[in-house]
Structures are given as C-alpha cells and as structure tokens.
Design an enzyme around this catalytic site. Structure first.
Site, short mmCIF file in Angstrom:
data_model
loop_
_atom_site.label_atom_id
_atom_site.label_comp_id
_atom_site.label_asym_id
_atom_site.label_seq_id
_atom_site.Cartn_x
_atom_site.Cartn_y
_atom_site.Cartn_z
CG ASP A 12 -1.84 1.14 1.29
OD1 ASP A 12 -2.48 1.45 0.27
OD2 ASP A 12 -1.93 1.77 2.36
CG ASP A 14 -2.00 7.68 0.57
OD1 ASP A 14 -1.03 8.38 0.24
OD2 ASP A 14 -3.08 7.69 -0.04
#
Length: 255
Positions: A12, A14
């Site tokens: 991922d 953020d």
C-alpha cells in the site's frame, strides 16, 4: 530475510511508503535493500486520484524506485470492470479515475447531465456540493453507483483527511443506494496485483486493518500491518482482524 519467504510484496502507499509529500521513516532505505535483494514489488493503492505514471513519479521523487508497470490502482481495476459494460459515467474523482475510464472506452460526462449509465466515486480533493448533488440526482434517475474504494479517510501530515468512502457516504445516505465497490478489501484489486506480479504466495503490506489486512485475510494471504499510518496496535488488540505480522515500520521485512 522475512521478505524472501514470499514471491511478491504488495505495498500500500499512503501511510506505508509516504505520508503527504514525504517518505515514511525508514521506507527509502528498506525499499532500496529489497531492490538489491531482487524482491518482486507491486504498489497497490486504493487511491484513484493518480495515474500509474504519476504514482511512480511521486515515489521516485521521494527516493523510492518505481516503474508505472509495477503500480495497480483502484482506478485501473474499476475501469477494467466497467469496460465490459460500456456506456457513460459521471465521475466524482480526479485524473487517475477519469483517465482510466476514458482509456477503457467509457464516456465521462461533466456538468449536470440528465442521465448516465454509471456514477463513479473516488477520492476527490476538489469535490463540491454541486458535484455531489448531481451524483445523487443521477443515481436516483437510475445510474448504477460504483465506488473505486471504501476508505473513509487517508493519512495526511498531522491528521486524517476524508477519503472516497466519506464522499460515497454522502451519496448512499442521500439516495439509499448500495454501491458496487472495487478496491480493498474487495478481491478485484488484489487479484489484479497478483496477476501483475505473477505471484502465488504474496505478502500484503498495509497500514489499515479494515482494507489492507482484511482483504488479504479473505483471500488467505499473509499480511503485515505497519504502524506508520492509520491503524494502531491498540486497534489490533481490540479487533477480530489479525495480520500475520505487526511491525513498527518496514524494517521488519529485512529481519
């Protein structure tokens, strides 16, 4: 090292590799070491606002090597889903989802159209009341509601900002409609990333229990929650969602 147990690492973005415009502590050196070890890397994001080229450029700008071909976004997965259906779409979202839909042959309609086939909702930092009102009207006139992802928030410097799920909630609460959701924790985005990597035993690395970790669990994949983003150790202890590993930061991958 821990990373060597897996044939692909699905990161991922953020809260895992960057927060706002800066790299998360220890992300740069960890990623450089993984590259030296020839780890297979995929960048997997629910953020639909950027194109793969823009995502790769942002990573490069903060010192993390990345290629557009390694990026799989919820915008791309949503466009793949709608490409088979065709038609028109009103979009609450930014360049990433708009471009992905256009490239997939979906006609993106702006303004205040009378009708469209789909209302597509992603993160939109310039969303206005007028745009959300139009989306609600079109759904009530029969447009199918599709969301790139359900994230209620995303980590920004010093605070959480409203995500696509928060904008989606305005429309679902107003109309009572159910949305078809593409991104994490649902399978389409994960499966697109596995196909991109050619993986059979991936590790998902994320900062959210409800999207990254829950999505991996549903597919029977291992996961690592890093505590540099949204979810906390206390939430792990209180939750029924159990990651395979919990780590203070990405350096755990090198253990």
């Amino acid at each position: 090292m821990l990373a060597a147990r897996y044939d692909a690492l699905m990161f991922d973005l953020d809260g895992v590799l960057y927060r706002g415009d800066g790299a998360v502590p220890h992300a740069r050196e960890t990623m450089a070491e993984l590259r030296r070890a020839d780890a297979r890397v995929v960048f997997l994001t629910n953020n639909s606002s950027r194109t793969p080229e823009q995502v790769a450029a942002k990573l490069e700008a903060i010192g993390i090597s990345a290629r557009p071909s390694e990026v799989v976004t919820s915008a791309l997965a949503t466009a793949d889903l709608l490409a088979a259906r065709g038609g028109s779409a009103f979009v609450v979202g930014q360049d990433g989802i708009r471009r992905a839909l256009t490239d997939a042959g979906i006609r993106v309609v702006d303004g205040e159209p009378e009708r469209v086939d789909h209302v597509v909702v992603g993160v939109d930092l310039e969303a206005t009341y007028a745009k959300l009102r139009t989306a609600c009207v079109l759904v009530q006139r029969g447009a199918r509601l599709v969301a790139t992802n359900p994230d209620r928030s995303f980590p920004a410097p010093g605070a959480l900002w409203p995500g696509a799920g928060a904008l989606l909630a305005v429309i679902t609460e107003t109309t009572g409609a159910d949305a078809e959701v593409v991104g994490k924790p649902f399978a389409p985005l994960f499966e697109a990333a596995r196909a991109r990597a050619g993986a059979t035993s991936p590790l998902v690395i994320g900062d959210r229990l409800d999207t990254d970790i829950e999505g991996a669990r549903a597919l029977g994949w291992d996961s690592m929650l890093v505590l540099t983003g949204v979810s906390t150790r206390e939430e792990v202890d209180a939750s029924g969602i159990r990651p395979t590993y919990v780590a203070e930061d990405l350096r755990r991958l090198l253990d």
